[in-house]
Scaffold this motif. Structure first.
Motif, PDB file in Angstrom:
ATOM      1  N   GLU A 279      -6.373  12.827  -2.936  1.00  0.00           N
ATOM      2  CA  GLU A 279      -6.452  11.764  -1.950  1.00  0.00           C
ATOM      3  C   GLU A 279      -5.129  11.001  -1.820  1.00  0.00           C
ATOM      4  N   GLY A 280      -4.546  10.624  -2.981  1.00  0.00           N
ATOM      5  CA  GLY A 280      -3.293   9.867  -2.968  1.00  0.00           C
ATOM      6  C   GLY A 280      -2.197  10.603  -2.211  1.00  0.00           C
TER       7      GLY A 280
ATOM      8  N   ARG B 280       0.827  -1.205   0.000  1.00  0.00           N
ATOM      9  CA  ARG B 280       0.000   0.000   0.000  1.00  0.00           C
ATOM     10  C   ARG B 280       0.862   1.256   0.000  1.00  0.00           C
TER      11      ARG B 280
ATOM     12  N   GLN C 271      -2.971  10.992   1.585  1.00  0.00           N
ATOM     13  CA  GLN C 271      -2.938   9.730   2.327  1.00  0.00           C
ATOM     14  C   GLN C 271      -1.529   9.163   2.422  1.00  0.00           C
ATOM     15  N   HIS C 272      -0.736   9.386   1.366  1.00  0.00           N
ATOM     16  CA  HIS C 272       0.632   8.853   1.403  1.00  0.00           C
ATOM     17  C   HIS C 272       1.590   9.824   2.077  1.00  0.00           C
TER      18      HIS C 272
ATOM     19  N   GLY D 186       0.130   3.828  -5.812  1.00  0.00           N
ATOM     20  CA  GLY D 186      -0.334   5.202  -5.831  1.00  0.00           C
ATOM     21  C   GLY D 186       0.801   6.176  -5.635  1.00  0.00           C
TER      22      GLY D 186
END
Lengths: 314, 547
Positions: free
Chosen positions: B115-116, B85, B119-120, B89
């Motif tokens: 979002e990517g 995970r 979130q990362h 992305g």
């Protein structure tokens, strides 16, 4: 509105198909035909069905639900201290039922949706199965059985909540809440399974869609994929099931009310049917129908609001 | 330089009926930083499966059974889900075939874009939003400042595909997997997306795997090409070598498909009565006119190709001719006889004369009926044949479409391949003994080799039975191979029509010219030359809009 009109006809016809009438029920076996005829005439029961329907419907439109036969009779025999209208009689009962439904909904809806999401997230695991077995077994047993089980555990063995829910006007809110807890929990057990399984199914249905695969390929956590990407698209069916269950909470709780002696509209309804107090029965039916229609309308509106395609046309 | 991605002996299995059957039988692949590899093959060759496996991802019911996938020193086959995970992305991104289906309909584009990175932990939401707008501008999306605040359904397919490319770039990954990103698009839109993808891949020096079944497209995009056939590698070499000197027979056969051509037919004699004549047809869905004054003729034994992009009114024209959508104005006649506009008012014999073959043979055949029943039904309905006579006629039709009657009569559609299903669709149309058949994109869902077989079959049947075809397509290569006359449509209007030879030689109507020049050619320099000629801001939809 049209639906309500049609429903009112159905209710009227159905209620009038009941065998016997108020006059016979109230006078008992020793009634002379004369006295039966007298009461019928007093109450207008000797008129034709169509005439009576329009009298009733006319009152309905002007929000006059009529006068309860039982109260009328009672008041007259005591010397006519004034009559009690159906509205007076129903209003407090309806308020009680709404209170119970609200308390139950506040517990059941978040619980069901959360359980549904978790079951979808951990699908086919022990948790998923346990949640399914628990909710399904609680919906499969009769309501009164669940009620007595709860009384046994939460009132008799561990006296946490009172087993009687005889609430009355002017009771402080906290006490009211405490007294309503057991019926609310019973109803929660009854309605949760349906909503939870719908949430789970609606989400799992979407998990094969390309945008869910895309979300996974963006390296998002499984929880985020479900809550942020699957749930918003699964709202429409979930909302509809919730509405259906809320309607049930208003209209279908007779048994639970009886078990806990909760003065709700369901009890009133059943009592009125027993003595053929037709105005009350009809008014209750109409309120139930209106609740169904209103909740489903709300559900439709919410479904539209939850869908950007319908909210923002091209 | 070391490899960014190394795949060794990759074997993948898929689950069907409780057993695992191999999908990929040991494929090797190497990719250096900034390099673009084209993966090419027909459907079922395992291209997408390999693409996803390169991200350490397999779909449900699919597993990697053997081999290794190593991305920058990380073994993706055995890595934990959390470790993967972290890479997905962020360092490896994916661009899906259908952006319309792969964007979440519930969220705005820019929210999905940011979002990517958020979130990362690559960048903040506001920074990522600015970057998104910048990428939209680079990809020449209209209104880059505002387009991100729209929902996916409010944006066209080509624009969505570019927005998805921007989303893939949002974390500046080292590797992007492009899975048929232009297959669902019109030719003029395809060019725009291709140019955008190539520009951005070059600018950020991103490595890419470009999956497609279209040779001409991959020729524009890839440094090297790998050809796959049913889960096996056929050959791999750099793009120019592969195009000019393919080694394997299979590769050569792929190249040869585009060369099927029918001989010219003689001109239609003056005064001949056309089989189908469409005169001044205007039609509407609801209150909006979608066809405006469409007129053309189809003569006996000839094929008229109706060409245009999606939404140009090709299929609507077909619905008008068959009477499914009665036109608002205009006239439709068969053999000089004017027909009622509504199919319900036509006689059985008038209905029999015109038959249709559909694009998706999958959905056009009733899955619960056997092939014999599917073809037998119109035989009985129109021909009135029953019992053994009916059976004989069905067998005859199966012979005509080159399927062995004894083998196929009792099979269900699900037991047939895509090409075979389309043949059954043809037989069903022939069962009515029509004079005229409408073929609605009949080959566009098929692989090139299979499609060519269908085209040859249709051509043979035309020669034998004297059929007339109206051939609806957006693929100009198909037009070149089968058509006698061409009708070009745009926005419900016929912009140009005439014999094929005239249409394919200049001067053209400006729109025809744009369509023709937008069809990718096998020459790897084609896109460069075209961009030079038209200018970067004047391609695709932009060029259409300027007309």
């Amino acid at each position: 509105m049209v639906t309500l009109f049609v429903v009112s006809i159905v209710i009227f016809v159905a209620v009038n198909l009941l065998p016997g009438d108020f006059a016979e029920a109230i006078l008992g076996q020793g009634a002379t035909p004369e006295s039966v005829a007298k009461i019928r005439e007093d109450l207008g029961l000797d008129q034709g069905m169509i005439v009576r329907y329009f009298q009733w419907f006319g009152g309905m439109v002007t929000l006059d639900l009529g006068t309860s036969f039982a109260q009328l009779n009672f008041a007259n025999s005591l010397g006519g201290a004034g009559t009690v209208t159906v509205a007076d009689q129903i209003a407090p009962r309806l308020a009680n039922t709404m209170f119970l439904a609200t308390v139950t909904a506040c517990i059941a809806v978040p619980l069901a949706v959360t359980l549904g999401i978790l079951a979808a997230l951990y699908r086919n695991t022990a948790f998923d199965r346990a949640a399914n077995i628990f909710t399904l077994s609680s919906i499969s047993s009769p309501e009164f059985f669940m009620a007595y089980v709860l009384i046994l555990f939460l009132a008799v063995l561990n006296p946490i909540f009172p087993s009687l829910s005889n609430i009355f006007d002017g009771m402080p809110f906290s006490e009211r809440l405490e007294k309503s807890m057991l019926p609310a929990l019973t109803l929660t057990l009854v309605v949760t399974a349906h909503m939870m399984r719908m949430t789970r199914a609606a989400i799992i249905n979407l998990l094969a869609s390309p945008y869910i695969e895309m979300a996974r390929l963006k390296g998002l956590s499984p929880m985020r994929v479900i809550v942020k990407h699957a749930l918003p698209n699964a709202l429409a069916p979930i909302i509809n099931v919730i509405a259906l269950n809320l309607a049930y909470l208003i209209t279908g709780v007779v048994v639970v009310e009886v078990v806990f002696v909760y003065p709700g509209i369901g009890q009133l309804f059943v009592d009125s049917v027993k003595i053929r107090d037709i105005p009350v029965v009809q008014a209750c039916c109409l309120i139930f129908a209106a609740a169904y229609i209103l909740l489903n309308l709300t559900a439709d509106i919410l479904s539209i609001l939850s869908n950007p395609r319908l909210r923002h046309p091209k | 330089m070391s490899n960014l991605l190394t795949i060794k002996g990759l074997k993948i299995e898929g689950r069907s009926d409780e057993t695992w059957t191999p999908i990929i039988n040991g494929v090797d692949l190497e990719l250096k930083k900034g390099e673009v590899l084209g993966l090419i093959g027909e459907s079922g060759a395992g291209k997408s499966t390999i693409g996803l496996a390169a991200m350490g991802y397999t779909r449900d019911g699919v597993r990697i059974s053997d081999g290794s996938v190593e991305f920058d020193g990380v073994d993706l086959v055995n890595a934990s889900a959390a470790l993967k995970r972290g890479l997905l992305g962020k360092r490896i991104a994916y661009v899906a075939q259908s952006a319309a289906a792969s964007f979440n309909p519930a969220h705005k584009l820019i929210d999905q874009h940011t979002e990517g990175p958020v979130q990362h932990g690559v960048s903040s939401r506001s920074n990522s939003m600015e970057d998104g707008v910048e990428l939209y501008r680079k990809l020449r999306l209209p209104n880059p400042d505002e387009i991100g605040f729209r929902y996916p359904h409010q944006v066209s397919g080509g624009q969505l595909q570019r927005a998805m490319t921007a989303m893939a770039m949002s974390c500046r990954p080292d590797l992007i997997i492009f899975d048929e990103p232009t297959t669902a698009l019109d030719v003029t839109t395809q060019i725009e997306v291709l140019a955008s993808i190539r520009q951005i891949v070059e600018e950020f020096d991103t490595a890419a795997i470009y999956i497609t079944h279209d040779l001409a497209v991959v020729a524009q995009m890839a440094d090297k090409i790998k050809v796959l056939l049913r889960g096996d590698e056929v050959e791999e070499s750099d793009t120019r070598t592969m195009l000019s000197a393919p080694k394997e027979d299979y590769t050569k056969s792929l190249w040869a498909v585009r060369e099927f051509k029918r001989p010219e037919k003689e001109a239609v004699p003056d005064g001949a009565v056309p089989v189908v004549s469409v005169r001044g047809v205007t039609a509407a869905y609801g209150t909006a006119d979608v066809l405006h004054d469409v007129s053309f003729d189809i003569h006996a034994g000839r094929t008229v190709a109706v060409v245009g992009e999606s939404g140009s009114g090709k299929s609507t024209t077909a619905r008008c001719i068959t009477g499914l959508l009665p036109p608002r104005k205009g006239e439709i006649s068969f053999d000089g006889q004017v027909l009622p506009l509504d199919y319900r008012k036509r006689t059985k014999d008038q209905l029999r004369q015109a038959q249709m073959i559909y694009q998706m043979a999958d959905t056009a055949l009733n899955p619960r009926k056997t092939i014999g029943q599917i073809i037998g039904r119109p035989v009985e309905f129109y021909g009135g044949l029953k019992g053994t006579q009916r059976r004989e006629r069905v067998n005859e039709l199966l012979d005509q479409i080159e399927l062995e009657p004894s083998q196929y009569y009792n099979r269900l559609p699900s037991e047939l391949s895509g090409g075979q299903k389309q043949r059954v669709g043809i037989a069903r149309a022939l069962a009515a003994e029509p004079k005229f058949i409408i073929c609605d994109e009949v080959t566009s869902a098929l692989d090139q080799l299979v499609a060519e077989g269908i085209l040859r079959l249709l051509a043979d049947l035309q020669d034998k039975l004297g059929l007339s075809y109206m051939f609806i397509t957006h693929d100009l290569a198909t037009v070149k191979s089968i058509a006698d006359e061409v009708v070009v449509m745009k926005d419900g209007i016929v912009v140009e029509q005439g014999p094929k030879t005239e249409m394919f030689s200049p001067p053209h109507h400006a729109y025809t010219d744009l369509l023709l020049s937008s069809v990718p050619e096998m020459d790897p320099d084609w896109l460069n030359d075209l961009l030079k000629e038209r200018g970067v801001d004047n391609i695709g939809d932009a060029a259409v809009d300027k007309m």
